[in-house]
Scaffold this active site. Structure first.
Site, PDB file in Angstrom:
ATOM      1  NE  ARG A   1     -51.625 -28.798  -3.161  1.00  0.00           N
ATOM      2  CZ  ARG A   1     -51.200 -29.639  -2.364  1.00  0.00           C
ATOM      3  NH1 ARG A   1     -50.263 -30.632  -2.480  1.00  0.00           N
ATOM      4  NH2 ARG A   1     -51.687 -29.603  -1.008  1.00  0.00           N
TER       5      ARG A   1
ATOM      6  CG  HIS B   1     -51.057 -35.708  -4.532  1.00  0.00           C
ATOM      7  ND1 HIS B   1     -51.747 -34.665  -4.644  1.00  0.00           N
ATOM      8  CD2 HIS B   1     -50.448 -35.541  -3.109  1.00  0.00           C
ATOM      9  CE1 HIS B   1     -51.367 -33.833  -3.881  1.00  0.00           C
ATOM     10  NE2 HIS B   1     -50.624 -34.099  -3.237  1.00  0.00           N
ATOM     11  CB  ILE B   2     -48.402 -41.651  -3.221  1.00  0.00           C
ATOM     12  CG1 ILE B   2     -47.133 -41.757  -4.126  1.00  0.00           C
ATOM     13  CG2 ILE B   2     -49.533 -42.241  -3.853  1.00  0.00           C
ATOM     14  CD1 ILE B   2     -46.609 -43.354  -4.542  1.00  0.00           C
ATOM     15  N   GLY B   3     -47.088 -38.305  -1.988  1.00  0.00           N
ATOM     16  CA  GLY B   3     -45.914 -37.954  -1.297  1.00  0.00           C
ATOM     17  C   GLY B   3     -45.978 -38.238   0.072  1.00  0.00           C
TER      18      GLY B   3
ATOM     19  N   GLY C   1     -38.533 -24.821   2.229  1.00  0.00           N
ATOM     20  CA  GLY C   1     -39.326 -24.950   3.467  1.00  0.00           C
ATOM     21  C   GLY C   1     -38.950 -26.098   4.125  1.00  0.00           C
ATOM     22  NE  ARG C   2     -43.673 -27.017   7.300  1.00  0.00           N
ATOM     23  CZ  ARG C   2     -44.579 -25.936   7.394  1.00  0.00           C
ATOM     24  NH1 ARG C   2     -44.658 -25.445   8.838  1.00  0.00           N
ATOM     25  NH2 ARG C   2     -45.480 -25.874   6.396  1.00  0.00           N
ATOM     26  CB  ILE C   3     -41.009 -30.862   2.165  1.00  0.00           C
ATOM     27  CG1 ILE C   3     -42.288 -31.214   3.152  1.00  0.00           C
ATOM     28  CG2 ILE C   3     -41.096 -31.785   0.989  1.00  0.00           C
ATOM     29  CD1 ILE C   3     -43.772 -31.211   2.268  1.00  0.00           C
TER      30      ILE C   3
ATOM     31  CD  GLU D   1     -52.989 -34.056  -7.877  1.00  0.00           C
ATOM     32  OE1 GLU D   1     -53.603 -34.547  -6.740  1.00  0.00           O
ATOM     33  OE2 GLU D   1     -51.696 -33.660  -7.914  1.00  0.00           O
TER      34      GLU D   1
HETATM   35  P1  NAP Z   1     -43.245 -24.807   3.887  1.00  0.00           P
HETATM   36  O1  NAP Z   1     -42.388 -25.189   5.013  1.00  0.00           O
HETATM   37  O2  NAP Z   1     -44.278 -23.564   3.888  1.00  0.00           O
HETATM   38  O3  NAP Z   1     -42.270 -24.729   2.427  1.00  0.00           O
HETATM   39  C1  NAP Z   1     -42.770 -24.005   1.320  1.00  0.00           C
HETATM   40  C2  NAP Z   1     -41.661 -23.166   0.597  1.00  0.00           C
HETATM   41  O4  NAP Z   1     -41.916 -22.440  -0.443  1.00  0.00           O
HETATM   42  C3  NAP Z   1     -40.873 -22.044   1.667  1.00  0.00           C
HETATM   43  O5  NAP Z   1     -39.460 -22.261   1.737  1.00  0.00           O
HETATM   44  C4  NAP Z   1     -41.495 -20.790   1.179  1.00  0.00           C
HETATM   45  O6  NAP Z   1     -40.656 -19.694   1.106  1.00  0.00           O
HETATM   46  C5  NAP Z   1     -41.483 -21.303  -0.269  1.00  0.00           C
HETATM   47  N1  NAP Z   1     -42.288 -20.378  -1.376  1.00  0.00           N
HETATM   48  C6  NAP Z   1     -43.576 -20.112  -1.035  1.00  0.00           C
HETATM   49  N2  NAP Z   1     -43.732 -19.044  -1.864  1.00  0.00           N
HETATM   50  C7  NAP Z   1     -43.084 -19.185  -2.678  1.00  0.00           C
HETATM   51  C8  NAP Z   1     -42.682 -18.493  -4.203  1.00  0.00           C
HETATM   52  N3  NAP Z   1     -43.937 -17.578  -4.568  1.00  0.00           N
HETATM   53  N4  NAP Z   1     -41.589 -18.734  -4.726  1.00  0.00           N
HETATM   54  C9  NAP Z   1     -40.552 -19.414  -4.251  1.00  0.00           C
HETATM   55  N5  NAP Z   1     -40.740 -20.125  -3.038  1.00  0.00           N
HETATM   56  C10 NAP Z   1     -42.087 -20.010  -2.187  1.00  0.00           C
HETATM   57  O7  NAP Z   1     -44.309 -25.739   3.482  1.00  0.00           O
HETATM   58  P2  NAP Z   1     -43.954 -27.453   3.254  1.00  0.00           P
HETATM   59  O8  NAP Z   1     -44.324 -28.212   4.615  1.00  0.00           O
HETATM   60  O9  NAP Z   1     -42.575 -27.719   2.997  1.00  0.00           O
HETATM   61  O10 NAP Z   1     -44.817 -28.092   2.073  1.00  0.00           O
HETATM   62  C11 NAP Z   1     -44.529 -27.358   0.866  1.00  0.00           C
HETATM   63  C12 NAP Z   1     -45.715 -27.895  -0.155  1.00  0.00           C
HETATM   64  O11 NAP Z   1     -45.460 -29.155  -0.657  1.00  0.00           O
HETATM   65  C13 NAP Z   1     -47.144 -27.737   0.127  1.00  0.00           C
HETATM   66  O12 NAP Z   1     -47.518 -26.623   0.320  1.00  0.00           O
HETATM   67  C14 NAP Z   1     -47.819 -28.839  -0.429  1.00  0.00           C
HETATM   68  O13 NAP Z   1     -48.607 -28.077  -1.693  1.00  0.00           O
HETATM   69  C15 NAP Z   1     -46.689 -29.719  -1.051  1.00  0.00           C
HETATM   70  N6  NAP Z   1     -46.990 -31.256  -0.339  1.00  0.00           N
HETATM   71  C16 NAP Z   1     -47.247 -32.099  -1.283  1.00  0.00           C
HETATM   72  C17 NAP Z   1     -47.197 -33.408  -0.817  1.00  0.00           C
HETATM   73  C18 NAP Z   1     -47.351 -34.676  -1.793  1.00  0.00           C
HETATM   74  O14 NAP Z   1     -48.211 -35.378  -1.326  1.00  0.00           O
HETATM   75  N7  NAP Z   1     -47.048 -34.490  -2.809  1.00  0.00           N
HETATM   76  C19 NAP Z   1     -47.167 -33.510   0.512  1.00  0.00           C
HETATM   77  C20 NAP Z   1     -47.037 -32.662   1.517  1.00  0.00           C
HETATM   78  C21 NAP Z   1     -46.810 -31.369   1.107  1.00  0.00           C
HETATM   79  P3  NAP Z   1     -40.344 -19.267   2.390  1.00  0.00           P
HETATM   80  O15 NAP Z   1     -39.706 -20.262   3.501  1.00  0.00           O
HETATM   81  O16 NAP Z   1     -39.203 -17.932   2.328  1.00  0.00           O
HETATM   82  O17 NAP Z   1     -41.619 -18.767   3.399  1.00  0.00           O
END
Ligand code: NAP
Length: 331
Positions: A250, A297-299, A168-170, A279
């Site tokens: 996560r 958890h400092i992403g 997705g975005r990240i 966590e």
């Molecule tokens: P996003 O744009 O919604 O991207 C999530 C991606 O995961 C999408 O490509 C989605 O597919 C895919 N996905 C969802 N369910 C799935 C599954 N069952 N199997 C395979 N792929 C699946 O979200 P984002 O902004 O990139 O953020 C992603 C995650 O990063 C967040 O939900 C959060 O948990 C985590 N995060 C962690 C930190 C940190 O501090 N470590 C910081 C920010 C975010 P589709 O594109 O097809 O919908």
């Protein structure tokens, strides 16, 4: 502004709408909330009981991933509650059904933390691939006896096959960052992304193929029941013995014990982890495992991202409470 768990029980003396910040919000966004609303900060030390009493009468709640927003909390706030603004893009801490049932809008903070989190994933990938934590530990503890051609050898990521789970975005930004590394780029997501494929020469594959083929696997899928332990004993068994696994998605995506066993037994190369099951506890087997780079958890923890997240939270609350569509509505 009222500060501290006790402050939550104070009644508003003005006509202003009431916003309760369940833990804390950086000044970048908190100040704009204070211009519009009566703001109460319950503080990082507040326990659940203090939060349940502190939210009474709130029109808006600000929360983060460490706190479960469920029906009990929404009911404790009361029927006037209009918005739950999550400080973070992931919202697996929020019971969306309970919010929808009560006509409460949920918002998050996408985009502004995308680059910071992708950069942290890359930092963990490189730290894990070269076992920087292990090498530094040896150095600090006096185990460096001099330059040694065989010691502390790791893996190079250039020309490696790099697989992103959840592009997705990240995940997409991570692929962009590693696009100069050469090698092949694979990804999974629920839907394929023609744009990403064209721009970054990446190829959609099933999860199993990605795990089998990749030298570096970076997890960016969201938490929740659908993705729980998507990397379990079986999935780990598909990885190359030299594979580097990075998780900034996560903690629940990975079976921690299975991962620690694979590291112990040399069945995978290394791991870089920013997120953990349960966590802020970190599973003991991971703390003891070799070749693992760990971060608390400092992403999104950069000055730029966290200030922008704070401002985004405020913009969402202000929009909902003034009757407008919030910029980042989840439900
Ligand atoms: P996003 O744009 O919604 O991207 C999530 C991606 O995961 C999408 O490509 C989605 O597919 C895919 N996905 C969802 N369910 C799935 C599954 N069952 N199997 C395979 N792929 C699946 O979200 P984002 O902004 O990139 O953020 C992603 C995650 O990063 C967040 O939900 C959060 O948990 C985590 N995060 C962690 C930190 C940190 O501090 N470590 C910081 C920010 C975010 P589709 O594109 O097809 O919908």
């Amino acid at each position: 502004m009222n500060v501290g768990p006790e402050a939550g029980s104070l009644r508003s003396v003005s006509e202003k709408l009431k916003v309760v910040i369940l833990r804390d919000l950086l000044p970048a966004g908190r100040r704009s909330l204070e211009e519009h609303f009566e703001v109460t900060v319950l503080g990082l030390e507040a326990n659940r009981q203090q939060m349940l009493s502190g939210v009474a009468g709130a029109d808006g709640l600000v929360t983060d991933l460490t706190f479960a927003v469920d029906g009990e909390l929404l009911d404790a706030a009361g029927p006037q509650l209009k918005v739950v603004a999550n400080f973070g893009v992931g919202y697996d801490n929020v019971d969306l059904d309970a919010c929808v049932e009560r006509d409460v809008i949920v918002t998050n903070t996408p985009d502004v933390l995308t680059n910071a989190t992708a950069e942290l994933a890359l930092a963990l990938a490189m730290a894990a691939a070269r076992d920087l934590p292990g090498a530094e530990r040896d150095l600090r503890e006096g185990r460096w006896g001099g330059w040694d051609p065989g010691q502390w050898r790791g893996f190079e990521l250039s020309d490696a096959t790099i697989g992103v789970v959840g592009a997705g975005r990240i995940g997409g930004r991570f692929l962009e960052l590693v696009s100069g590394f050469g090698g092949e780029r694979l990804y999974t997501a629920r839907a394929s992304k023609p744009d990403l494929e064209a721009r970054l020469d990446a190829r959609w594959v099933e999860l199993d193929e990605l795990l089998t083929e990749s030298d570096l696997i970076s997890l960016h899928a969201p938490g929740g029941p659908e993705t729980h332990h998507m990397i379990d004993e079986r999935a780990i068994g598909l990885l190359k013995p030299t594979a580097v696994l990075v998780n900034t998605g996560r903690g629940t995506l990975v079976d921690s014990e299975a991962l620690a066993r694979a590291l112990d037994e040399g069945r995978i190369g290394a791991a870089g982890l920013d997120v953990f099951e349960g966590e802020p506890e970190v599973p003991q087997p991971l703390l003891e495992a070799p070749r693992v780079a760990l971060a608390p958890h400092i992403g999104s923890a950069t000055y730029r991202a966290r200030d922008a997240m704070s401002r985004t939270v405020a913009a969402n609350v202000i929009a909902v409470l003034s009757g407008a569509n919030p910029p980042n509505r989840v439900v």
